[in-house]
Design an enzyme around this catalytic site. Structure first.
Site, PDB file in Angstrom:
ATOM      1  N   GLY A 346     -18.022  -9.113  16.496  1.00 17.80           N
ATOM      2  CA  GLY A 346     -19.348  -8.612  16.830  1.00 17.80           C
ATOM      3  C   GLY A 346     -19.300  -7.664  18.015  1.00 17.80           C
ATOM      4  N   GLU A 370       3.427  10.681   8.446  1.00 20.14           N
ATOM      5  CA  GLU A 370       4.412  10.599   7.352  1.00 20.14           C
ATOM      6  C   GLU A 370       3.798  10.978   6.009  1.00 20.14           C
ATOM      7  OE1 GLU A 370       7.238  10.355   8.349  1.00 20.14           O
ATOM      8  OE2 GLU A 370       7.579   8.802   9.836  1.00 20.14           O
TER       9      GLU A 370
END
Length: 390
Positions: A346, A370
């Site tokens: 939260g 990558e």
């Protein structure tokens, strides 16, 4: 130990040696990496001493030949080491993956003389590497790179700029892809360039949303002279060398992704077991339990996918499609898991008092490096349906 403390991941390890290796990694993580990770990331501090320690422990050359200081470990084991390191601090886990990527061209395509002269220091001599493929105008379209290497007698003169280089400015050596011929992939050659070469310099590190402790910078080559003895492979072979390295590197990113995701799940589960609302732990509520179940399932699936690809590589079988699948799935899963971890905490999850906001910021880059996940889908599609026609 509190009842909710995360339990170590059950590893699929083939030998007693590999089990001892994971125990060593966990000891280093617990003593040297995890206690300082949050503070050093917030400060943007690069932990060079950790890489020196990992080198001394033989952990920077695990998948390479012991003849040159490597660890003779299969990728199945090496990737699980990366996951352990990344779970503690992505700067370290991804840094080891990048170093291994930078060693790939020499280990796989260098001559015996080149390997004998350089590889031992790169794998276990305290050196740190960087991999120079991307440029300001060529990221996903790597074959259009513009950095040039021009022959000058027995030397080459390299001129150009590389971009998004992990360890840029702090690396001891750079594996550099440069254009030595005409346009397209067949005109690219690989070189091993020392970090202190005259004419080599790095720009100020990029200001990133995550992985602030890992320097990412442009690297400039201003008439950098290297001998032909530092050319790796044949002239014009560089792009195929780069693609082979990226297949292996994508598995490294997949493993790092599962490390970050596992750390996020552990933090979210620990919080859910402690945090009470309406008189009971929030982990008692079905909505939270379902979120945690989904997070755990994605991690298990991703881990199985990258290990299956690693076993293909270890068996000498084609694994390019599976590497792209693992990179795609694991990095997307890490983004979902870390986002859900923030939701479980939260308002606290959105603060820097808890680590999950850092994990979420770090997970984002894993979908980009990558080869972006859009590129991974293209790679997988080519394996399934062949190349596109125009």
């Amino acid at each position: 130990m509190p009842e909710h403390a995360p339990q170590p991941v059950e590893r699929e390890l083939p030998t007693e040696e590999s089990r001892d290796l994971i125990a060593l990694v966990r000891d280093i993580v617990e003593r040297e990496i995890a206690p300082r990770a949050a503070d050093e990331e917030a400060e943007g501090r690069f932990p060079r001493e950790i890489f020196s320690l990992l080198s001394e422990a033989g952990l920077l050359g695990l998948p390479y030949d012991s003849e040159y200081g490597g660890g003779d470990q299969p990728y199945e084991v090496y990737l699980q080491v990366l996951e352990e390191l990344a779970a503690a601090r992505l700067t370290v886990g991804l840094g080891v993956s990048v170093h291994s990527l930078a060693c790939h061209a020499l280990a796989g395509y260098g001559t015996k003389d080149q390997q004998g002269e350089h590889l031992s220091a790169m794998l276990g001599g305290g050196l740190l590497g960087a991999y120079c493929l991307s440029e300001p105008a060529s990221g996903s379209d790597a074959a259009s790179l513009r950095t040039k290497a021009v022959r000058d007698g027995d030397d080459w003169i390299i001129t150009g700029t590389k971009a998004w280089i992990t360890h840029g400015g702090v690396a001891d050596f750079y594996t550099v892809l440069a254009r030595t011929g005409g346009a397209g992939p067949k005109g690219i050659t690989a070189f091993l360039v020392p970090g202190d070469a005259e004419g080599l310099s790095a720009a100020a590190p990029e200001k990133k949303m995550g992985m602030k402790g890992s320097p990412t910078a442009q690297v400039h080559f201003d008439d950098v002279r290297v001998s032909d003895a530092r050319r790796l492979g044949e002239e014009g072979q560089g792009f195929s060398i780069a693609l082979a390295a990226l297949d292996a590197g994508r598995l490294g990113i997949a493993a790092c992704s599962m490390g970050v995701a596992q750390a996020a799940l552990d933090a979210a589960l620990g919080y859910a077991l402690e945090r009470k609302q309406f008189g009971r732990p929030i982990s008692d509520f079905q909505g939270l339990r379902f979120m945690l179940a989904d997070m755990a399932t994605q991690i298990e699936a991703g881990r199985s996918l990258y290990l299956a690809a690693a076993r293909l590589r270890d068996a000498g079988k084609p694994f390019s499609k599976q590497a792209a699948m693992a990179k795609l799935f694991c990095t997307d899963a890490a983004m979902r898991v870390t986002t859900d971890a923030v939701q479980v905490l939260g308002g606290y999850g959105y603060t820097q008092d808890f680590p999950v906001e850092r994990y979420m910021r770090e997970a984002k880059v894993l979908q980009i490096v990558e080869g972006t996940n859009q590129i991974q889908r293209m790679v997988i599609g080519r394996h399934l349906a062949g190349p596109e026609t125009r």
